[in-house]
Scaffold this active site. Structure first.
Site, mmCIF file in Angstrom:
data_model
loop_
_atom_site.group_PDB
_atom_site.id
_atom_site.type_symbol
_atom_site.label_atom_id
_atom_site.label_comp_id
_atom_site.label_asym_id
_atom_site.label_seq_id
_atom_site.Cartn_x
_atom_site.Cartn_y
_atom_site.Cartn_z
ATOM 1 N N GLN A 119 -4.042 -0.316 5.448
ATOM 2 C CA GLN A 119 -3.992 0.899 4.618
ATOM 3 C C GLN A 119 -2.764 1.721 4.982
ATOM 4 O O GLN A 119 -2.531 2.022 6.162
ATOM 5 C CB GLN A 119 -5.258 1.739 4.806
ATOM 6 C CG GLN A 119 -5.327 2.926 3.860
ATOM 7 C CD GLN A 119 -6.685 3.632 3.883
ATOM 8 O OE1 GLN A 119 -7.545 3.337 4.712
ATOM 9 N NE2 GLN A 119 -6.859 4.579 2.975
ATOM 10 N N HIS A 140 -8.281 3.877 -2.461
ATOM 11 C CA HIS A 140 -7.855 3.219 -3.692
ATOM 12 C C HIS A 140 -8.295 1.771 -3.696
ATOM 13 O O HIS A 140 -8.281 1.105 -2.657
ATOM 14 C CB HIS A 140 -6.324 3.298 -3.865
ATOM 15 C CG HIS A 140 -5.559 2.855 -2.665
ATOM 16 N ND1 HIS A 140 -5.385 3.668 -1.556
ATOM 17 C CD2 HIS A 140 -4.943 1.691 -2.364
ATOM 18 C CE1 HIS A 140 -4.682 3.029 -0.649
ATOM 19 N NE2 HIS A 140 -4.409 1.809 -1.106
ATOM 20 N N HIS A 188 -7.262 -1.863 -5.012
ATOM 21 C CA HIS A 188 -6.201 -2.669 -5.612
ATOM 22 C C HIS A 188 -6.856 -3.598 -6.625
ATOM 23 O O HIS A 188 -7.820 -4.296 -6.294
ATOM 24 C CB HIS A 188 -5.513 -3.539 -4.554
ATOM 25 C CG HIS A 188 -4.693 -2.771 -3.576
ATOM 26 N ND1 HIS A 188 -3.327 -2.621 -3.715
ATOM 27 C CD2 HIS A 188 -5.034 -2.115 -2.450
ATOM 28 C CE1 HIS A 188 -2.864 -1.902 -2.702
ATOM 29 N NE2 HIS A 188 -3.873 -1.577 -1.921
HETATM 30 P P1 5GP Z 1 -2.360 0.390 0.829
HETATM 31 O O1 5GP Z 1 -1.518 -0.463 1.709
HETATM 32 O O2 5GP Z 1 -2.532 1.797 1.342
HETATM 33 O O3 5GP Z 1 -3.687 -0.270 0.508
HETATM 34 O O4 5GP Z 1 -1.636 0.424 -0.559
HETATM 35 C C1 5GP Z 1 -0.850 1.468 -1.016
HETATM 36 C C2 5GP Z 1 -0.247 0.989 -2.304
HETATM 37 O O5 5GP Z 1 0.286 2.103 -2.979
HETATM 38 C C3 5GP Z 1 0.893 -0.012 -2.107
HETATM 39 O O6 5GP Z 1 0.581 -1.211 -2.826
HETATM 40 C C4 5GP Z 1 2.110 0.703 -2.684
HETATM 41 O O7 5GP Z 1 2.952 -0.164 -3.385
HETATM 42 C C5 5GP Z 1 1.491 1.752 -3.577
HETATM 43 N N1 5GP Z 1 2.243 3.000 -3.691
HETATM 44 C C6 5GP Z 1 2.735 3.744 -2.670
HETATM 45 N N2 5GP Z 1 3.310 4.872 -3.129
HETATM 46 C C7 5GP Z 1 3.167 4.840 -4.483
HETATM 47 C C8 5GP Z 1 3.550 5.745 -5.524
HETATM 48 O O8 5GP Z 1 4.138 6.796 -5.311
HETATM 49 N N3 5GP Z 1 3.230 5.386 -6.796
HETATM 50 C C9 5GP Z 1 2.564 4.217 -7.077
HETATM 51 N N4 5GP Z 1 2.305 3.961 -8.377
HETATM 52 N N5 5GP Z 1 2.180 3.351 -6.119
HETATM 53 C C10 5GP Z 1 2.479 3.655 -4.841
#
Ligand code: 5GP
Ligand code: ZN
Length: 110
Positions: A95, A101, A103
């Site tokens: 994360q 969130h 995916h």
């Molecule tokens: P995590 O690793 O926290 O599960 O995933 C975060 C996700 O958010 C990543 O896939 C990254 O590409 C996406 N992400 C990060 N910042 C932004 C943003 O400002 N806008 C959008 N649309 N996606 C983002």
């Protein structure tokens, strides 16, 4: 809303995003760095940090996010073909953004 939270900023309309779905409680938008042909993020509008910080009152909105995943799958014609819904949790769970969130990825094998 948490100041400095990138997803809260998207909810408030302060940061741009390609919105795919919105209702009172849930927002879905395209991941900025897609890792599959279809890569959406489905979030509760209300700031919840992660699965690790879920409270009992959060159950309904998390269930709602899962239902939105199904709805988007059907809308995008992946209902039958299949798709992946995942939720990275905590530092060793990958994360990066601490606003819960899901995916939603589709269109790629494996
Ligand atoms: P995590 O690793 O926290 O599960 O995933 C975060 C996700 O958010 C990543 O896939 C990254 O590409 C996406 N992400 C990060 N910042 C932004 C943003 O400002 N806008 C959008 N649309 N996606 C983002
Ligand atoms: Zn947030």
């Amino acid at each position: 809303m948490i100041p400095g939270c990138v997803f809260c900023r998207i909810v408030k309309g302060e940061s741009p995003a390609e919105i795919e779905y919105e209702d009172e409680e849930v927002l879905a938008f395209k991941d900025l760095y897609p890792k599959a042909p279809i890569h959406l993020l489905i979030i509760p509008k209300r700031h919840i940090e992660s699965i690790a910080s879920l409270e009992s009152e959060d159950e309904a909105v998390v269930g709602h996010c899962v239902r939105v995943a199904r709805l988007l799958a059907e809308r995008l014609d992946y209902g039958e073909r299949g798709y992946r819904v995942s939720c990275n949790t905590g530092p060793e769970g990958g994360q990066v953004v601490y606003h819960l969130h899901l995916h939603f990825t589709a269109g790629r094998r494996g």
